[in-house]
Design a protein around this motif. Structure first.
Motif, PDB file in Angstrom:
ATOM      1  N   VAL A 158       0.837  -1.203   0.000  1.00  0.00           N
ATOM      2  CA  VAL A 158       0.000   0.000   0.000  1.00  0.00           C
ATOM      3  C   VAL A 158       0.871   1.251   0.000  1.00  0.00           C
ATOM      4  O   VAL A 158       0.646   2.188  -0.778  1.00  0.00           O
ATOM      5  CB  VAL A 158      -0.943  -0.006   1.218  1.00  0.00           C
ATOM      6  CG1 VAL A 158      -1.736   1.300   1.279  1.00  0.00           C
ATOM      7  CG2 VAL A 158      -1.896  -1.187   1.153  1.00  0.00           C
ATOM      8  N   LEU A 159       1.882   1.268   0.877  1.00  0.00           N
ATOM      9  CA  LEU A 159       2.734   2.445   0.977  1.00  0.00           C
ATOM     10  C   LEU A 159       3.598   2.639  -0.258  1.00  0.00           C
ATOM     11  O   LEU A 159       3.911   3.779  -0.637  1.00  0.00           O
ATOM     12  CB  LEU A 159       3.607   2.338   2.238  1.00  0.00           C
ATOM     13  CG  LEU A 159       2.834   2.431   3.558  1.00  0.00           C
ATOM     14  CD1 LEU A 159       3.741   2.117   4.738  1.00  0.00           C
ATOM     15  CD2 LEU A 159       2.203   3.810   3.724  1.00  0.00           C
ATOM     16  N   THR A 160       3.987   1.559  -0.921  1.00  0.00           N
ATOM     17  CA  THR A 160       4.734   1.674  -2.180  1.00  0.00           C
ATOM     18  C   THR A 160       3.890   2.380  -3.236  1.00  0.00           C
ATOM     19  O   THR A 160       4.368   3.267  -3.953  1.00  0.00           O
ATOM     20  CB  THR A 160       5.169   0.285  -2.687  1.00  0.00           C
ATOM     21  OG1 THR A 160       6.080  -0.290  -1.751  1.00  0.00           O
ATOM     22  CG2 THR A 160       5.851   0.389  -4.037  1.00  0.00           C
ATOM     23  N   HIS A 161       2.627   1.986  -3.343  1.00  0.00           N
ATOM     24  CA  HIS A 161       1.720   2.679  -4.267  1.00  0.00           C
ATOM     25  C   HIS A 161       1.636   4.158  -3.915  1.00  0.00           C
ATOM     26  O   HIS A 161       1.657   5.032  -4.790  1.00  0.00           O
ATOM     27  CB  HIS A 161       0.323   2.056  -4.201  1.00  0.00           C
ATOM     28  CG  HIS A 161       0.149   0.828  -5.042  1.00  0.00           C
ATOM     29  ND1 HIS A 161       0.793  -0.360  -4.769  1.00  0.00           N
ATOM     30  CD2 HIS A 161      -0.596   0.604  -6.156  1.00  0.00           C
ATOM     31  CE1 HIS A 161       0.444  -1.259  -5.670  1.00  0.00           C
ATOM     32  NE2 HIS A 161      -0.387  -0.702  -6.527  1.00  0.00           N
ATOM     33  N   PHE A 162       1.534   4.432  -2.640  1.00  0.00           N
ATOM     34  CA  PHE A 162       1.385   5.810  -2.178  1.00  0.00           C
ATOM     35  C   PHE A 162       2.630   6.636  -2.501  1.00  0.00           C
ATOM     36  O   PHE A 162       2.540   7.766  -3.008  1.00  0.00           O
ATOM     37  CB  PHE A 162       1.118   5.797  -0.670  1.00  0.00           C
ATOM     38  CG  PHE A 162       0.647   7.108  -0.107  1.00  0.00           C
ATOM     39  CD1 PHE A 162      -0.494   7.726  -0.587  1.00  0.00           C
ATOM     40  CD2 PHE A 162       1.341   7.719   0.926  1.00  0.00           C
ATOM     41  CE1 PHE A 162      -0.940   8.937  -0.062  1.00  0.00           C
ATOM     42  CE2 PHE A 162       0.903   8.921   1.464  1.00  0.00           C
ATOM     43  CZ  PHE A 162      -0.237   9.533   0.964  1.00  0.00           C
ATOM     44  N   LEU A 163       3.811   6.064  -2.240  1.00  0.00           N
ATOM     45  CA  LEU A 163       5.063   6.789  -2.423  1.00  0.00           C
ATOM     46  C   LEU A 163       5.440   6.958  -3.889  1.00  0.00           C
ATOM     47  O   LEU A 163       6.204   7.861  -4.236  1.00  0.00           O
ATOM     48  CB  LEU A 163       6.195   6.077  -1.676  1.00  0.00           C
ATOM     49  CG  LEU A 163       6.128   6.139  -0.143  1.00  0.00           C
ATOM     50  CD1 LEU A 163       7.150   5.203   0.475  1.00  0.00           C
ATOM     51  CD2 LEU A 163       6.353   7.568   0.338  1.00  0.00           C
ATOM     52  N   THR A 164       4.930   6.089  -4.751  1.00  0.00           N
ATOM     53  CA  THR A 164       5.275   6.161  -6.178  1.00  0.00           C
ATOM     54  C   THR A 164       4.191   6.837  -7.003  1.00  0.00           C
ATOM     55  O   THR A 164       4.257   6.834  -8.234  1.00  0.00           O
ATOM     56  CB  THR A 164       5.552   4.749  -6.734  1.00  0.00           C
ATOM     57  OG1 THR A 164       4.423   3.898  -6.487  1.00  0.00           O
ATOM     58  CG2 THR A 164       6.786   4.152  -6.091  1.00  0.00           C
ATOM     59  N   GLY A 165       3.209   7.409  -6.344  1.00  0.00           N
ATOM     60  CA  GLY A 165       2.209   8.190  -7.055  1.00  0.00           C
ATOM     61  C   GLY A 165       1.142   7.404  -7.770  1.00  0.00           C
ATOM     62  O   GLY A 165       0.389   7.967  -8.577  1.00  0.00           O
ATOM     63  N   ARG A 166       1.062   6.099  -7.471  1.00  0.00           N
ATOM     64  CA  ARG A 166      -0.019   5.312  -8.090  1.00  0.00           C
ATOM     65  C   ARG A 166      -1.325   5.524  -7.328  1.00  0.00           C
ATOM     66  O   ARG A 166      -1.335   6.055  -6.220  1.00  0.00           O
ATOM     67  CB  ARG A 166       0.366   3.830  -8.092  1.00  0.00           C
ATOM     68  CG  ARG A 166       1.393   3.502  -9.171  1.00  0.00           C
ATOM     69  CD  ARG A 166       1.776   2.028  -9.153  1.00  0.00           C
ATOM     70  NE  ARG A 166       2.802   1.743  -8.150  1.00  0.00           N
ATOM     71  CZ  ARG A 166       3.257   0.530  -7.892  1.00  0.00           C
ATOM     72  NH1 ARG A 166       2.758  -0.523  -8.533  1.00  0.00           N
ATOM     73  NH2 ARG A 166       4.201   0.352  -6.987  1.00  0.00           N
ATOM     74  N   LEU A 167      -2.413   5.098  -7.953  1.00  0.00           N
ATOM     75  CA  LEU A 167      -3.717   5.327  -7.354  1.00  0.00           C
ATOM     76  C   LEU A 167      -3.865   4.549  -6.049  1.00  0.00           C
ATOM     77  O   LEU A 167      -3.614   3.343  -5.995  1.00  0.00           O
ATOM     78  CB  LEU A 167      -4.828   4.916  -8.322  1.00  0.00           C
ATOM     79  CG  LEU A 167      -5.007   5.801  -9.561  1.00  0.00           C
ATOM     80  CD1 LEU A 167      -6.116   5.236 -10.446  1.00  0.00           C
ATOM     81  CD2 LEU A 167      -5.337   7.234  -9.176  1.00  0.00           C
ATOM     82  N   VAL A 168      -4.258   5.256  -5.017  1.00  0.00           N
ATOM     83  CA  VAL A 168      -4.521   4.657  -3.709  1.00  0.00           C
ATOM     84  C   VAL A 168      -5.881   5.157  -3.243  1.00  0.00           C
ATOM     85  O   VAL A 168      -6.116   6.369  -3.198  1.00  0.00           O
ATOM     86  CB  VAL A 168      -3.435   5.036  -2.683  1.00  0.00           C
ATOM     87  CG1 VAL A 168      -3.774   4.465  -1.316  1.00  0.00           C
ATOM     88  CG2 VAL A 168      -2.068   4.539  -3.135  1.00  0.00           C
ATOM     89  N   ASP A 169      -6.771   4.233  -2.919  1.00  0.00           N
ATOM     90  CA  ASP A 169      -8.085   4.623  -2.414  1.00  0.00           C
ATOM     91  C   ASP A 169      -7.979   5.067  -0.959  1.00  0.00           C
ATOM     92  O   ASP A 169      -7.107   4.614  -0.215  1.00  0.00           O
ATOM     93  CB  ASP A 169      -9.077   3.453  -2.494  1.00  0.00           C
ATOM     94  CG  ASP A 169      -9.422   3.082  -3.927  1.00  0.00           C
ATOM     95  OD1 ASP A 169      -9.377   3.986  -4.784  1.00  0.00           O
ATOM     96  OD2 ASP A 169      -9.728   1.906  -4.185  1.00  0.00           O
TER      97      ASP A 169
END
Length: 372
Positions: A158-169
């Motif tokens: 989850v945090l990888t998505h968040f840190l790399t600018g991918r979509l996070v709900d």
């Protein structure tokens, strides 16, 4: 650059391996330490944050000093700032968590990551409410709330998505906690304490724990009768926690420990409410052994939720082939296709369980179900 808050409850999960069913309160912490418990919250947090070190230049962590965050961030090489208006007690308390959360609310952070169990989530929710996105790293004994990743490594995703600018709900999820005194008295009473906005990606964040209160008495009785009929002489049976496995103890004629681990051999109750160390001692005495566990309703965990007495060392010594998993088809269906989850704090052991496992679902009835 993202600004992230981190709060670690160093005492989270302390009571799990020593059969205290929780870690809330100074008296429980003292008793757990007296029983030889070891702090594991930092380890659980490390499992979640270590894969993120490659993104260290892209984030700044704000955290309390010492065990509540700064020590681990320094070890991992992250950029961080210590909250200068928070001085944690020794040992840290719920009030320290409240103060840290209050401080972080003033720091214009993008999200708050915390490590603990339902008690910690409750402390965070009391201050933060729905004002910040949060993500809980599961490190406690009681984890019924929907604000935690399903495992520390899932939190990494989850945090990888968040840190790399991918979509996070960002979705609202319930914070629930049990009455620990009632829990130790075999009474499961979960109360809704509020809602928080939680970072979510795919199925990496868990659902709220379901109590499984339904008309399944006959199914449970059938499964118990089947299991008791299959029990062999001179084999040590470790019966895990939960209503499902408790049905086996009832079939054997014992009250058993609804929320602990009991030992049975040759139809006799050998010991009740075992700690991790007591289980390891029994494993040295009895070369023939099996263990019975169940899946947590709504979440699917077979290890790491309320049964930390089955530690990574215990699981490894028993061996995957000697574990029996029992669950009703209704409980499996409630997972909506999500796999069973092993969260032992040992990534290599968790990976070794990946694949599928046979689950007892009725009298002479089995299904094959995936494990992740």
């Amino acid at each position: 650059m993202l600004r992230l808050g981190l709060i670690i409850n160093p005492w989270a999960g302390l009571g799990g391996s020593v059969a205290l069913k929780g870690s809330d309160g100074a008296a429980t912490v003292s008793e757990a330490l007296a029983r030889g418990a070891e702090k594991k919250a930092a380890l659980r947090t490390r499992l979640a944050l270590e894969p993120l070190t490659e993104f260290a230049p892209h984030c700044l962590w704000l955290t309390p000093s010492g065990e509540m965050g700064a020590d681990l961030l320094q070890e991992l090489g992250f950029r961080y700032q210590v909250l200068d208006d928070v001085t944690p007690s020794c040992p840290s308390t719920a009030e320290d968590t409240h103060k840290a959360a209050e401080s972080l609310l003033k720091q214009d952070i993008d999200a708050l990551v915390f490590a603990g169990g339902d008690g910690t989530a409750r402390d965070i929710c009391r201050i933060v409410e729905d004002r910040l996105p949060v993500l809980g790293i599961p490190a406690g004994v009681k984890i019924h709330s929907g604000v935690f990743g399903i495992t520390p490594r899932a939190c990494s995703e989850v945090l990888t998505h968040f840190l790399t600018g991918r979509l996070v709900d960002v979705r609202e999820a319930e914070v629930r906690d049990l009455d620990e005194d009632g829990y130790r008295a075999q009474q499961v009473r979960a109360k809704h304490f509020g809602d928080m906005r939680v970072l979510q990606v795919g199925q990496f964040v868990q659902a709220v724990k379901q109590g499984g209160v339904e008309s399944e008495e006959l199914v449970l009785a059938d499964m118990a009768a089947d299991y008791v009929q299959s029990m062999q002489d001179d084999v040590l049976y470790l019966i895990g926690s939960g209503k499902t496995t408790q049905s086996v103890m009832v079939e054997l004629g014992f009250t058993g420990t609804l929320l602990g681990v009991d030992a049975v051999i040759n139809g006799e109750l050998l010991a009740s409410d075992l700690t991790e160390q007591q289980i390891l001692q029994l494993l040295q005495q009895f070369p023939k052994r099996r263990a019975l566990i169940s899946a947590m309703g709504g979440q699917g965990h077979i290890f790491g939720r309320g049964n930390q007495q089955f530690s990574a060392e215990v699981i490894a010594q028993i061996g995957k082939a000697q574990f029996d998993v029992m669950a009703t088809k209704t409980k499996l269906t409630s997972l909506q296709g999500r796999p069973l989850i092993v969260d032992s704090s040992d990534p290599q052991l968790d990976q070794a369980w990946r694949g599928s496992i046979e689950v007892i679902t009725g009298f002479q009835d089995r299904v094959i179900y995936p494990v992740a």
